[in-house]
Design a protein around this motif. Structure first.
Motif, PDB file in Angstrom:
ATOM      1  N   TRP A  53     -15.068  39.311  31.585  1.00 40.06           N
ATOM      2  CA  TRP A  53     -16.150  38.511  32.159  1.00 40.06           C
ATOM      3  C   TRP A  53     -16.396  37.225  31.390  1.00 40.06           C
ATOM      4  O   TRP A  53     -16.538  36.157  31.964  1.00 40.06           O
ATOM      5  CB  TRP A  53     -17.457  39.320  32.169  1.00 40.06           C
ATOM      6  CG  TRP A  53     -17.800  39.815  33.513  1.00 40.06           C
ATOM      7  CD1 TRP A  53     -17.906  41.117  33.898  1.00 40.06           C
ATOM      8  CD2 TRP A  53     -18.081  39.033  34.675  1.00 40.06           C
ATOM      9  NE1 TRP A  53     -18.219  41.196  35.220  1.00 40.06           N
ATOM     10  CE2 TRP A  53     -18.329  39.923  35.723  1.00 40.06           C
ATOM     11  CE3 TRP A  53     -18.118  37.679  34.942  1.00 40.06           C
ATOM     12  CZ2 TRP A  53     -18.637  39.506  37.009  1.00 40.06           C
ATOM     13  CZ3 TRP A  53     -18.420  37.253  36.226  1.00 40.06           C
ATOM     14  CH2 TRP A  53     -18.673  38.164  37.239  1.00 40.06           C
ATOM     15  N   LEU A  54     -16.449  37.364  30.069  1.00 43.82           N
ATOM     16  CA  LEU A  54     -16.741  36.178  29.258  1.00 43.82           C
ATOM     17  C   LEU A  54     -15.676  35.115  29.464  1.00 43.82           C
ATOM     18  O   LEU A  54     -15.974  33.927  29.542  1.00 43.82           O
ATOM     19  CB  LEU A  54     -16.847  36.551  27.775  1.00 43.82           C
ATOM     20  CG  LEU A  54     -18.150  37.209  27.332  1.00 43.82           C
ATOM     21  CD1 LEU A  54     -18.110  37.487  25.839  1.00 43.82           C
ATOM     22  CD2 LEU A  54     -19.343  36.318  27.654  1.00 43.82           C
ATOM     23  N   LEU A  55     -14.413  35.549  29.560  1.00 38.61           N
ATOM     24  CA  LEU A  55     -13.324  34.589  29.727  1.00 38.61           C
ATOM     25  C   LEU A  55     -13.484  33.871  31.062  1.00 38.61           C
ATOM     26  O   LEU A  55     -13.352  32.642  31.157  1.00 38.61           O
ATOM     27  CB  LEU A  55     -11.975  35.308  29.662  1.00 38.61           C
ATOM     28  CG  LEU A  55     -10.769  34.366  29.703  1.00 38.61           C
ATOM     29  CD1 LEU A  55     -10.736  33.469  28.485  1.00 38.61           C
ATOM     30  CD2 LEU A  55      -9.468  35.148  29.808  1.00 38.61           C
ATOM     31  N   LEU A  56     -13.788  34.642  32.101  1.00 41.73           N
ATOM     32  CA  LEU A  56     -13.978  34.071  33.432  1.00 41.73           C
ATOM     33  C   LEU A  56     -15.104  33.035  33.396  1.00 41.73           C
ATOM     34  O   LEU A  56     -14.982  31.928  33.933  1.00 41.73           O
ATOM     35  CB  LEU A  56     -14.342  35.202  34.393  1.00 41.73           C
ATOM     36  CG  LEU A  56     -14.034  34.943  35.851  1.00 41.73           C
ATOM     37  CD1 LEU A  56     -12.550  35.179  36.103  1.00 41.73           C
ATOM     38  CD2 LEU A  56     -14.841  35.866  36.738  1.00 41.73           C
TER      39      LEU A  56
ATOM     40  N   GLY B   6     -24.995  32.354  25.407  1.00 42.75           N
ATOM     41  CA  GLY B   6     -25.969  32.963  26.315  1.00 42.75           C
ATOM     42  C   GLY B   6     -25.387  34.157  27.053  1.00 42.75           C
ATOM     43  O   GLY B   6     -26.018  35.212  27.154  1.00 42.75           O
ATOM     44  N   ASN B   7     -24.160  33.994  27.564  1.00 45.57           N
ATOM     45  CA  ASN B   7     -23.539  35.089  28.316  1.00 45.57           C
ATOM     46  C   ASN B   7     -23.297  36.301  27.437  1.00 45.57           C
ATOM     47  O   ASN B   7     -23.569  37.436  27.820  1.00 45.57           O
ATOM     48  CB  ASN B   7     -22.210  34.632  28.920  1.00 45.57           C
ATOM     49  CG  ASN B   7     -22.406  33.623  30.027  1.00 45.57           C
ATOM     50  OD1 ASN B   7     -23.452  33.605  30.679  1.00 45.57           O
ATOM     51  ND2 ASN B   7     -21.432  32.760  30.244  1.00 45.57           N
ATOM     52  N   SER B   8     -22.770  36.054  26.241  1.00 48.92           N
ATOM     53  CA  SER B   8     -22.468  37.149  25.339  1.00 48.92           C
ATOM     54  C   SER B   8     -23.765  37.853  24.920  1.00 48.92           C
ATOM     55  O   SER B   8     -23.840  39.081  24.890  1.00 48.92           O
ATOM     56  CB  SER B   8     -21.711  36.594  24.140  1.00 48.92           C
ATOM     57  OG  SER B   8     -21.400  37.608  23.261  1.00 48.92           O
ATOM     58  N   GLY B   9     -24.796  37.057  24.638  1.00 45.53           N
ATOM     59  CA  GLY B   9     -26.096  37.634  24.282  1.00 45.53           C
ATOM     60  C   GLY B   9     -26.689  38.446  25.422  1.00 45.53           C
ATOM     61  O   GLY B   9     -27.252  39.513  25.206  1.00 45.53           O
TER      62      GLY B   9
ATOM     63  N   ILE C 176     -20.962  31.626  17.018  1.00 45.43           N
ATOM     64  CA  ILE C 176     -22.009  31.746  18.042  1.00 45.43           C
ATOM     65  C   ILE C 176     -21.961  33.122  18.706  1.00 45.43           C
ATOM     66  O   ILE C 176     -23.003  33.752  18.946  1.00 45.43           O
ATOM     67  CB  ILE C 176     -21.885  30.600  19.082  1.00 45.43           C
ATOM     68  CG1 ILE C 176     -22.334  29.278  18.439  1.00 45.43           C
ATOM     69  CG2 ILE C 176     -22.720  30.895  20.321  1.00 45.43           C
ATOM     70  CD1 ILE C 176     -22.106  28.063  19.313  1.00 45.43           C
ATOM     71  N   CYS C 177     -20.755  33.626  18.999  1.00 42.81           N
ATOM     72  CA  CYS C 177     -20.655  34.956  19.624  1.00 42.81           C
ATOM     73  C   CYS C 177     -21.205  36.042  18.701  1.00 42.81           C
ATOM     74  O   CYS C 177     -21.950  36.923  19.147  1.00 42.81           O
ATOM     75  CB  CYS C 177     -19.203  35.283  19.981  1.00 42.81           C
ATOM     76  SG  CYS C 177     -18.673  34.493  21.494  1.00 42.81           S
TER      77      CYS C 177
END
Lengths: 452, 452
Positions: A290-293, B330-333, B400-401
């Motif tokens: 997901w993160l890559l996308l 943001g996405n990873s969080g 950041i991740c």
């Protein structure tokens, strides 16, 4: 629950110093609490505790354990002891437990079970996982339509003690075909010579053994029933799914939806295993996809920015508001997508409502945008950007909020129309879409107001 | 369900052209399907359809309708007719329905009900909303410990036909104190002269009338019981909560959690009303509070950027990667916070696991950061930024991740420790926190690698 907490520390002492008294000390603990208590114990102590349990309590514990914890116990206990315990459980619970083992381990344990119980388990295992066939209990009370009330009550005195529930009695004909049901509550006050055929409910809600378990759960919840009979293509009664089996599924299903919305693509099996049971590396893999996308999608945002490179170089202050604008668009879009996905999941919103939903969300977006736009305008003035840039920020916020809400409402509805699980159109995805398009809006407005 | 769909269009014809045949046409439809069918009808047709229903079916429909739909019917039907219908329902269902009316309307309808049923409803209404007291049925089967099995079975023939379930029989002493229970399934095969006191289960799971309904739902789900007795401070049996009442609560509670995670602060009442029932303006207000808070938080991100104004002015290309970097953080969080909040909600993660969770999530963050960092490094080179800036991007992504995951894990755990609902620490909030701090990381790395 409080019970388990109070005796928790003492249990550890007992395990180490006086293992013989262990069984007596835990004999009054509910299996659900015992399962929680295991969490606090080191691995070897869990095994010691399980070994000390009598067969009956061990069996109950097996039926409530899941994932990693269950696997640990299954891999250390002797097949003979496990076989004795599983003999005590209903076939659907045994099937659940055995799913945590390899084919070879399963066979070793089935050999130690009573031949009759083992045969039942093998029958259930033929149905695909996560279907009504796997969930159903095959020990149910059947009656005959030609019986009288008195005969039926007499029959109930001789039913198999393993029958889980007698709340609904299912009437079958000579060939085993389900023809009606009577609730026990209505049977008691009826005249003793009344025939079942004359009082049974003939309109039946049934499922097939290959019906998805989520569909079964939704039916139980929608029609507010205590149990759903499972029948084959000839209406022959195969088993019943009871409401308590369904609660766990509803919770698991919701967990999966929540994780999808958060951008974690967990399968149902992973959800069932729980947080700690899944390997960290597997967790990384699931999230990485997901993160890559999203990362690739976000590079479009970068591409958009490069396109406006000269504008940023001329008015560096334009850059200050980028995080604010795309953040607001993303947040507003997330709110909408969450609301819509949930509405779709619980059936409050349907495809034909698309027009109403878009109107409503678009309208909310404009209203929210106006409110936030005023705040943004003020903020920009405070930072001393001058009125043209402040106006750019304010107007962009209105447009971005309206747009984010529209996208957030449209994407899950489109996904549903194309039969894609709308939870997969997760909030982070919407946020990423809105980021890139939001920047285009911002710079278009900026060129207009700042004359770039 | 298919039934409702097939006859849907015909119903509208009937309503307009042949209202007399309406009742016959819908008599076989399950109330849950009838409620769905109402959705497709214009307001006036809904009222016509409801007016055509016989009392019994109308009562069943009232018990499954919710929010806006229920309110429409209640406001148009006559109090006399409503009174007759509500007389047919269990007191807990009546209390539910009446909550949709004003105090004066409630009194008008209660007057039309039978005095006995009205008194029961008024008794239930004294308990606070969303507690076990409001949920419980007060029609339950009680038995006495001194009875024999035969006497008990004989007694069941004379129980109130309104008793909802006889699956569990609760034994009370002279003073009404709950002393044990027997499941009906175990009663049937027992010798007729056996005393209840000799076979009843004395360890009881009970709740108080003021126990929160979510707590009741969790207990039913955890201990896998069909019903929980509600007792007062003297152990006097007041009512029972059955599993079917609990399913709806579990679904509502989860909806609330999902909305909170998405940054929509809906109350339970709003969740129960459903998507279309809440006024759009109210919806905007609920969302605005959160958006404004996030907006203010996001202005910190702008402040951070202003701090690095000279850096951006010197290397405009630094700006291109801002959306990518804060998006990824943001996405990873979001992924982490969703996973952790869900784990906390279903009890898989507890506070004492904090160390393990932080280690696990921090580790995942570094792993994900390394993978994405390589992609980001490549992307930057492709855009021709040169190696120093590409390195800045790659290294920033790793940091950041790792940081986003740590914050995403820590914040919900801290919220739980301070007894704040962790779902309120929603994904958008985490994203906003990570945005500002992520930029500080980025520019710090940039100064190091680019010698700014």
């Amino acid at each position: 629950m409080s019970l388990a907490k109070v005796i928790g520390p003492d249990i550890e002492e007992l395990i180490r110093e006086n293992p013989k008294e262990l069984a007596a000390a835990v004999s009054a603990i509910h299996p659900a609490d015992l399962a929680e208590l295991l969490d606090d114990l080191p691995r070897e102590d869990r095994v010691t505790l399980f070994e000390a349990l009598p067969i009956e309590q061990g069996a109950e514990l097996l039926s409530v354990l899941k994932g990693e914890k269950l696997r640990l116990i299954l891999h250390t206990a002797s097949p003979t002891r496990l076989g004795q315990m599983l003999d005590r459980l209903a076939a659907d619970d045994v099937t659940d437990v055995l799913e945590h083992l390899t084919q070879r381990q399963r066979e070793a344990i089935l050999e130690k079970m009573s031949p009759r119980d083992a045969a039942e388990v093998e029958r259930l295992q033929r149905y695909p996982p996560r279907t009504a066939g796997r969930l159903m209990t095959i020990k149910f009370a059947t009656i005959r339509p030609e019986w009288t009330v008195a005969e039926t009550l007499e029959h109930l005195r001789r039913i198999d003690p393993e029958v889980e529930t007698v709340q609904s009695l299912y009437a079958v004909d000579d060939t085993g075909r389900l023809v009606g049901y009577v609730s026990l509550r209505r049977l008691f006050p009826a005249p003793p010579d009344k025939k079942i055929a004359d009082m049974m409910e003939r309109r039946l809600l049934t499922v097939r053994p290959d019906t998805d378990q989520e569909e079964v759960a939704r039916m139980v919840s929608k029609y507010d029933v205590h149990a759903i009979p499972v029948v084959d293509e000839n209406e022959k009664l195969l088993g019943i799914v009871t409401v308590d089996d369904v609660i766990d599924i509803l919770i698991e299903e919701q967990t999966q939806d929540v994780l999808h919305l958060g951008g974690v693509s967990a399968t149902q099996e992973e959800v069932e295993q729980g947080y700690f049971a899944s390997k960290p590396w597997r967790n990384v893999r699931l999230r990485f996809t997901w993160l890559l996308l999203l990362f690739v999608a976000a590079t479009f945002t970068g591409t958009v920015l490069r396109h406006y490179e000269n504008d940023v170089a001329r008015v560096v202050a334009l850059a200050f508001f980028i995080p604010l604008l795309i953040g607001t668009g993303g947040n507003s879009g997330s709110q909408t997508v969450t609301t819509i996905v949930r509405g779709l999941a619980v059936g409050e919103i349907r495809l034909r409502d698309a027009g109403r939903v878009l109107l409503r969300e678009g309208g909310s977006g404009i209203a929210l945008g106006l409110l936030l736009g005023i705040v943004g305008f003020g903020q920009a003035l405070l930072w001393g950007t001058g009125i043209p840039l402040a106006l750019t920020v304010g107007v962009s916020i209105v447009a971005i909020c309206a747009w984010a809400n529209t996208v957030g409402a449209m994407v899950p509805m489109l996904a549903t129309a194309f039969r894609i699980d709308p939870t997969v159109m997760s909030a982070p995805l919407i946020a990423t879409i809105v980021d890139a398009t939001g920047l285009v809006i911002y710079f278009t407005v900026a060129r207009l107001f700042l004359g770039l």
